[in-house]
Design an enzyme around this catalytic site. Structure first.
Site, short mmCIF file in Angstrom:
data_model
loop_
_atom_site.label_atom_id
_atom_site.label_comp_id
_atom_site.label_asym_id
_atom_site.label_seq_id
_atom_site.Cartn_x
_atom_site.Cartn_y
_atom_site.Cartn_z
N GLY A 224 0.78 -1.22 0.00
CA GLY A 224 0.00 0.00 0.00
C GLY A 224 0.82 1.27 0.00
O GLY A 224 0.24 2.37 -0.11
N ASP A 225 2.14 1.18 0.13
CA ASP A 225 2.97 2.38 0.18
C ASP A 225 4.24 2.14 -0.62
O ASP A 225 4.20 1.44 -1.63
CB ASP A 225 3.25 2.76 1.63
N ASP A 226 5.38 2.68 -0.19
CA ASP A 226 6.61 2.58 -0.98
C ASP A 226 7.10 1.13 -1.08
O ASP A 226 7.08 0.38 -0.10
CB ASP A 226 7.72 3.42 -0.33
#
Length: 464
Positions: free
Chosen positions: A250-252
């Site tokens: 969901g992120d980096d």
């Protein structure tokens, strides 16, 4: 059906990656780290009463097994084997000269009871928990002041069961910062390989204040809407190698960090000599490769190559802000393929959030000598959003041999930056319009006049 197709795509991509042939730079830390250490002593977790039924809590079994194996640390080290089964546990700590080995059908499950994840003091380079003031929950698998630690397996699985944590975060019902899935702190000689990591409560793999770290052949998966589930975050660490990984979170996918504002400045432990190669995946709300935003101890000598990002918010991103201090310099990123990415290259000089009111707004970061070359992008929203800081221009941003198919009418937006470009399509912004060659190649990190048209060989890794 969609899940099966997605899994098939992951397997195909990993197969392509494993068969590719790549050149390695002579100074790469990947050559300095051995992924295999044979241990003369081995026990199974079942010998300590563990039950792999997915329901029995096995924290004590893991703790007792590792306590027993400590007596072999000076006798060649030891191995803890986790056989097939679903092994529910709370947080447990590793020891030096240990291999944690998972069978291919073994699943270590993180408990959904927050009391099974103890609370530790904040990291000194952060001054508080990253999400909340005060402490932070300890990672599921944790190590501190260790030497020679291997976490590996025949693609066994470590599942943080993070959905309960994500809900607590969204509901603002947490008292402390969420835990990572694996954190090694103040440790040297760490290898994490040949495993699948699922559903981390927070960042997935977090080496902090470490040296000689190899993360190799891992798959990291979390839903694309899961909050802050970064894949791999080297933090104030040096001689780090990350290679042959597929990460969808969901992120980096990867975020390089080094402490937060005045705490990171004071602790002064940079991240340096980071090599990243043959990494592919999806960054939900984050970036494929990020540096920052916590970079106050400094980040330098980052070499990343052969990267593939799909269906992501950002491709390559640098994040910082007034108050961070520190520096990001000597970064070389090459051979990148992007598909369905909203912003291909993004530099943000106003990425807010500060630990407290005591940060110094006049502590301005240095961003200098950033080279991005050999990039191909299809269905890209915007080519670049490059925003420095007024009175603190970001210098020597060099773009070379970049071809992007862009949907926005204004593909580039640039402010408070200085640099050069060559062979960039669509044509870059005016602030970078001066050509790299022949006058400015020495101003660009790792570029010289004989590297104007390097060969590319990334198509073999793109699934058809």
């Amino acid at each position: 059906m969609k899940r099966s197709v997605a899994l098939l795509e992951v397997l195909l991509l990993l197969t392509f990656i494993s068969k590719a042939s790549w050149a390695v730079g002579g100074s790469s830390p990947c050559k300095l780290i051995s992924p295999l250490e044979v241990r003369p002593h081995s026990v199974s977790i079942t010998e300590f009463g563990a039950v792999g039924d997915g329901a029995t809590l096995n924290t004590k079994a893991f703790q007792n097994a590792i306590f027993y194996l400590q007596s072999f640390a000076d006798k060649g080290g030891a191995q803890l084997f986790v056989p097939a089964g679903r092994w529910l546990t709370g947080s447990f700590e590793l020891i030096s000269h240990l291999t944690l080995l998972l069978d291919k059908k073994a699943v270590i499950l993180g408990s959904e009871n927050s009391s099974h994840w103890p609370v530790d003091d904040p990291l000194p380079s952060y001054g508080r928990g990253r999400e909340l003031p005060g402490g932070r929950h300890r990672s599921l698998i944790h190590g501190h002041n260790l030497t020679d630690v291997i976490i590996t397996g025949d693609n066994g699985t470590i599942d943080g069961q993070g959905s309960v944590w994500w809900n607590w975060f969204r509901n603002q019902s947490l008292n402390y910062t969420r835990p990572h899935l694996v954190e090694m702190r103040n440790s040297t000689g760490v290898v994490i390989s040949n495993l699948t990591f699922l559903n981390s409560p927070f960042w997935t793999i977090h080496p902090v204040y470490c040296s000689r770290v190899l993360v190799q052949n891992v798959t990291i998966l979390a839903p694309l809407d899961s909050p802050n589930t970064d894949g791999i975050d080297p933090d104030s660490s040096d001689d780090v190698c990350i290679e042959d990984c597929y990460i969808s979170t969901g992120d980096d996918i990867i975020a390089i960090k080094s402490g937060w504002d005045e705490y990171g400045i004071s602790y002064a432990r940079p991240s340096s000599n980071i090599t990243i190669r043959r990494v592919a995946g999806v960054a939900g709300l984050g970036a494929g490769l990020a540096i920052g935003s916590e970079m106050s101890g400094g980040v330098s000598i980052v070499h990343a190559e052969d990267l593939q990002f799909f269906n992501s918010s950002n491709g390559i991103r640098i994040k910082t802000a007034p108050g961070r201090g520190g520096y990001i310099r000597n970064v070389y990123i090459s051979n990148v393929t992007m598909t369905d990415v909203k912003i291909a290259i993004r530099i943000t000089g106003q990425y807010g959030e500060h630990p407290d009111e005591f940060y110094d707004p006049n502590a301005l970061p240095i961003v200098d000598m950033i080279t991005i070359k050999d990039v191909v992008g299809t269905n890209i929203g915007r080519a670049g959003l490059l925003e420095g800081i007024e009175g603190d221009n970001f210098l020597n941003i060099c773009l070379s041999n970049i071809t992007l198919t862009v949907t926005k009418k204004s593909p580039w937006n640039c402010s408070f930056i200085q640099g050069y470009s060559s062979l960039v399509s669509p044509r870059t912004c005016e602030l970078l319009s001066e050509s790299i060659y022949p006058r400015h190649s020495s101003d660009c990190y790792l570029l010289s006049s004989h590297l104007q048209s390097p060969g590319r060989n990334i198509s073999a890794c793109v699934p058809g």
